[in-house]
Enzyme design. Structure first.
Site, PDB file in Angstrom:
ATOM      1  CG  ASP A 193      -2.301   0.909   0.859  1.00 12.40           C
ATOM      2  OD1 ASP A 193      -2.155   1.595  -0.072  1.00 12.40           O
ATOM      3  OD2 ASP A 193      -2.986   0.593   1.554  1.00 12.40           O
TER       4      ASP A 193
HETATM    5  C1  BGC Z   1      -4.856   3.208   0.132  1.00 15.50           C
HETATM    6  C2  BGC Z   1      -5.231   2.232  -1.127  1.00 15.50           C
HETATM    7  C3  BGC Z   1      -4.890   2.928  -2.465  1.00 15.50           C
HETATM    8  C4  BGC Z   1      -3.468   3.600  -2.550  1.00 15.50           C
HETATM    9  C5  BGC Z   1      -3.308   4.329  -3.797  1.00 15.50           C
HETATM   10  C6  BGC Z   1      -3.736   4.118  -0.037  1.00 15.50           C
HETATM   11  O1  BGC Z   1      -3.811   5.083   0.676  1.00 15.50           O
HETATM   12  O2  BGC Z   1      -4.693   2.695   1.198  1.00 15.50           O
HETATM   13  O3  BGC Z   1      -6.182   1.551  -0.827  1.00 15.50           O
HETATM   14  O4  BGC Z   1      -5.106   2.150  -3.441  1.00 15.50           O
HETATM   15  O5  BGC Z   1      -3.431   4.666  -1.419  1.00 15.50           O
HETATM   16  O6  BGC Z   1      -4.062   5.433  -4.015  1.00 15.50           O
END
Ligand code: BGC
Length: 761
Positions: free
Chosen positions: A294
């Site tokens: 993530d």
């Molecule tokens: C989120 C993800 C997301 C990623 C990219 C993160 O903060 O937890 O679910 O896909 O950002 O935007």
């Protein structure tokens, strides 16, 4: 000499890229695929391999803590050196073309980028938020919604969505419940499957299909006290039975990527967790795709107190099976030296890179790296009729009728004098909800617009007090007005003069979503006070709720005759709500999450265990599992939702009352439409295993069917009961079916008590 080596390298690049031009996209299982991946891998330096494992945010949008100044220059430099395998948040086909051109034309090997985006509920045209879609229980519509989102985003250069989020959550305080399918693992699994199929289609090399991501692996929805990014501590029985199954369903649908999560799970950050990533996902489940971290979650293992520094974090993450680093820039910085020092095996790097390259081949990017970058196609597809129709269909199916006393709804379509009250009633932005990709701000159809365009009533709109102040967007907190009552009197006056009052109340579009946990789930700001004041002068109120999570609406549930749960419904919101209020669409949604009476009951969910001291009716002593100041029961249970017609269940029958473990039998019930209009009911099957080697939930959803009936019509609805309905995972993760007594429940929600007994030998 220098000249000569430059000429030789140029020739190699030319040959390789010519070779790639001729490589046709290959299907999964094609033995040629591995050979192509291997042959490309053999040409790569260690630095280039590590580069493939590096994913950067683009230069346009941010969906996490913002990068530092000077970041863009470093990223461009890495791009040119072939040290970037993927980018996210690159906006529009022309920008994608620009970064892709650097990867393909300026790097030594010309390996194309895979372009990710959070296409959570649409791209430029928005469907309802995923929690709302889940309320439809309509799997075909949900698949279609993902399919059109893939179409619209892929026309803008995207070939990878970070969706579906398949985290089960029982905590409405957690802002990200808007992004999932709610509290139930069975419904969540069915929806996970459909969303993956919708995004990925049958052939990934087609320009309108994109890679899907099952996220967040794992346990993210169980954060303590519903506070985002917080600690997760759950037993293995919950992990195997409640958290894992939707991920397994995504895998069954052949999901190509997984994303790990920010949280620690039982002490170990998910990103550095080899039990999750190596033992379960890539081991037991034999996942062949890619695990992306993530946003910055590799670096976050430092504050978690798990990694000493960035280098240590990179080592832990890659050894635990995280293949791609989103925005920590730690792989690109440290992996080469970690391999040289023998702390990371080059074979593990190779394995990660193969997974990444394989997807690029499957997408057909080597054949045409610009296949998603056609601005004519982008113009033609964006907001097309097919997409608008699909999101409207999805929106009307997502609405849940919570209460309709005295038949206040549906409203007549002409000749009525309606007061429409509330800031959200004219809000064209909030219905877009959180995770709105590239939709234009203020572009949703408001309730005001929807009611005006679909009926001929006299509608007087009054905003009432300002609730949400200032501009909101993804990165900032929402400001709520708690003091200024300007607008109260006008709203009360309008209500006095109207036959019926429609009040649209709830949450701003950015009060749910990532980083938006709340402890007070009542109507924000002065909305509750306004509701009570208006009620005093005109109790004929239809309350339309707009929100991204279950809210605490106990007062409204007691006093207001009609309540419509309309969530954040996306671009066509106002049209869908008008269709339901006017009866052009008979509401059919059912809650995918329990509505609590108060925040103190949370986590509250229907499939809980019984305890040793359950809530027996008539209990008069204090020594049982209860609260002194609140019932245990929810305000509205999981699976609940009304219609403008009524349904009657009768004749519940099992084809036999005894069955062998491996066998199956039929459970049937007769459903009748006893009202005056056509309607759709979602018939739900729940199972209770009375005595087992681990305590089982008092009820578990194991099947559902949507049945549409004309007035007076009835139909026998049948379910097959087999070991899938009766088994469970042991705390060690083994699936078993145990002999003994079961109760099978059928009905229109999880509180239904209509049941039959079954004995398994
Ligand atoms: C989120 C993800 C997301 C990623 C990219 C993160 O903060 O937890 O679910 O896909 O950002 O935007």
């Amino acid at each position: 000499m220098k000249y000569l080596s430059t000429i030789i390298i140029s020739c190699i690049i030319l040959l390789i890229s010519l070779g790639f031009q001729n490589i046709k996209p290959v299907a999964k299982g094609d033995p040629a695929l591995d050979a192509r991946v291997d042959s490309l891998l053999s040409l790569m330096t260690l630095e280039e391999k590590v580069g493939q494992m590096n994913q950067y945010n683009g230069f346009w949008e941010v969906t996490g803590p913002a990068p530092k100044d000077g970041d863009a220059a470093r990223k461009y430099e890495h791009l040119r050196k072939g040290l970037v395998g993927s980018m996210l948040n690159v906006t529009g086909s022309e920008n994608v073309r620009a970064v892709q051109r650097i990867a393909v034309e300026e790097t030594r090997l010309g390996i194309p980028l895979v372009i990710g985006y959070d296409v959570i509920h649409g791209f430029k045209t928005l469907s309802p938020i995923p929690l709302a879609e889940a309320a439809s229980w309509d799997l075909a519509a949900i698949r279609k919604s993902a399919e059109v989102a893939a179409k619209e985003s892929s026309a803008a250069g995207v070939n990878w969505t970070f969706a579906p989020m398949v985290d089960i959550s029982r905590d409405a305080r957690w802002g990200r419940v808007m992004e999932g399918a709610g509290e139930d693992t069975y419904l969540g699994s069915k929806i996970a499957y459909e969303r993956v199929k919708g995004f990925q289609g049958e052939d990934l090399s087609q320009p309108h299909t994109i890679l899907a991501t099952a996220k967040h692996f794992a346990g993210y929805g169980f954060s303590e006290s519903g506070r985002d990014y917080n600690t997760v501590d759950v037993g293995t029985s919950t992990l195997y039975n409640d958290i894992f199954p939707p991920f397994q369903a995504a895998l069954e649908a052949d999901v190509k990527t997984f994303m790990n999560s920010f949280n620690i799970l039982n002490g170990i950050p998910a990103t550095g967790n080899s039990f999750l990533q190596r033992d379960i996902l890539k081991g037991k489940w034999a996942f062949e795709g890619l695990m992306v971290s993530d946003w910055g979650s590799i670096r976050e293992m430092i504050p978690h107190g798990f990694a000493r520094d960035g280098k240590h974090a990179a080592e832990l993450a890659v050894n635990a099976g995280s293949d791609m680093d989103m925005e920590s820039a730690l792989y690109v910085e440290h992996l080469v030296s970690l391999v040289k020092e023998g702390k990371v095996k080059e074979s593990d790097i190779d394995d990660a890179v193969k997974r990444i390259l394989k997807l690029k081949f499957e997408l057909g990017l080597f054949e045409d790296p610009y296949k998603y970058c056609n601005s004519d196609r982008e113009k033609e597809i964006t907001g097309s009729k097919e997409i608008r129709d699909a999101v409207l269909d999805m929106a009307q199916k997502s609405i849940v009728l919570l209460k309709n006393e005295g038949g206040l709804l549906p409203l007549k379509k002409s000749g009525a004098n309606i007061a429409l009250i509330g800031q959200l009633a004219a809000d064209k932005d909030s219905p877009l909800g959180s995770w709105r990709a590239l939709v234009e701000a203020n572009s949703a159809v408001s309730v005001l617009e929807g009611l005006i365009s679909s009926g001929q009533n006299k509608i007087q709109y009054e905003r009432g007090p300002l609730v949400f102040d200032g501009t909101q967007n993804f990165a900032f907190e929402v400001k709520v007005n708690e003091e200024d009552r300007t607008g109260f009197q006008e709203a009360i006056q309008a209500a006095k003069q109207a036959e019926v009052v429609v009040m649209v109340l709830g949450e701003n579009g950015f009060q749910s979503g990532e980083g938006r946990s709340r402890t007070d789930l009542g109507l924000p700001g002065l909305q509750q006070e306004l509701l009570e004041e208006v009620y005093k002068v005109n109790p004929n109120i239809v309350l339309v709720l707009m929100n991204g999570r279950p809210l605490v609406i106990d007062w409204a549930a007691e006093h207001i005759p009609s309540i419509v749960e309309a969530w954040h419904l996306g671009s066509e919101s106002g049209n869908a709500i008008a269709k339901v209020l006017y009866g052009d669409y008979n509401p059919s949604g059912k809650l995918p999450m329990t509505f609590p009476r108060n925040v103190g009951q949370i986590p509250i969910y229907y499939n809980h265990k019984n305890t040793g001291r359950p809530d027996y009716p008539g209990q008069d002593l204090v020594f049982w599992s209860h609260y002194m100041d609140s019932p245990n029961t929810p305000l509205y249970p999981f699976g609940y939702g009304l219609s403008y017609t009524s349904f009657e269940y009768s004749d519940l029958k099992l084809s036999a009352s005894q069955m062998n473990k491996g066998g199956n039998m039929e459970l049937s019930v007769v459903l009748k439409n006893t009202g005056a209009v056509k309607g759709k009911e979602t018939v739900q099957l729940y199972v209770h295993d009375l005595v087992a080697s681990t305590s089982r939930p008092i009820k578990e959803l194991k099947g559902f069917q949507q049945i549409e009936l004309a007035p007076g019509e009835s139909k026998e609805v049948k379910f097959i009961i087999d070991e899938k309905s009766l088994g469970f995972y042991t705390p060690e993760g083994n699936w078993i079916v145990e002999s003994g007594e079961f109760k099978l429940f059928l009905g229109g929600d999880s509180a239904s008590e209509m049941n039959v007994d079954l004995v398994i030998d």
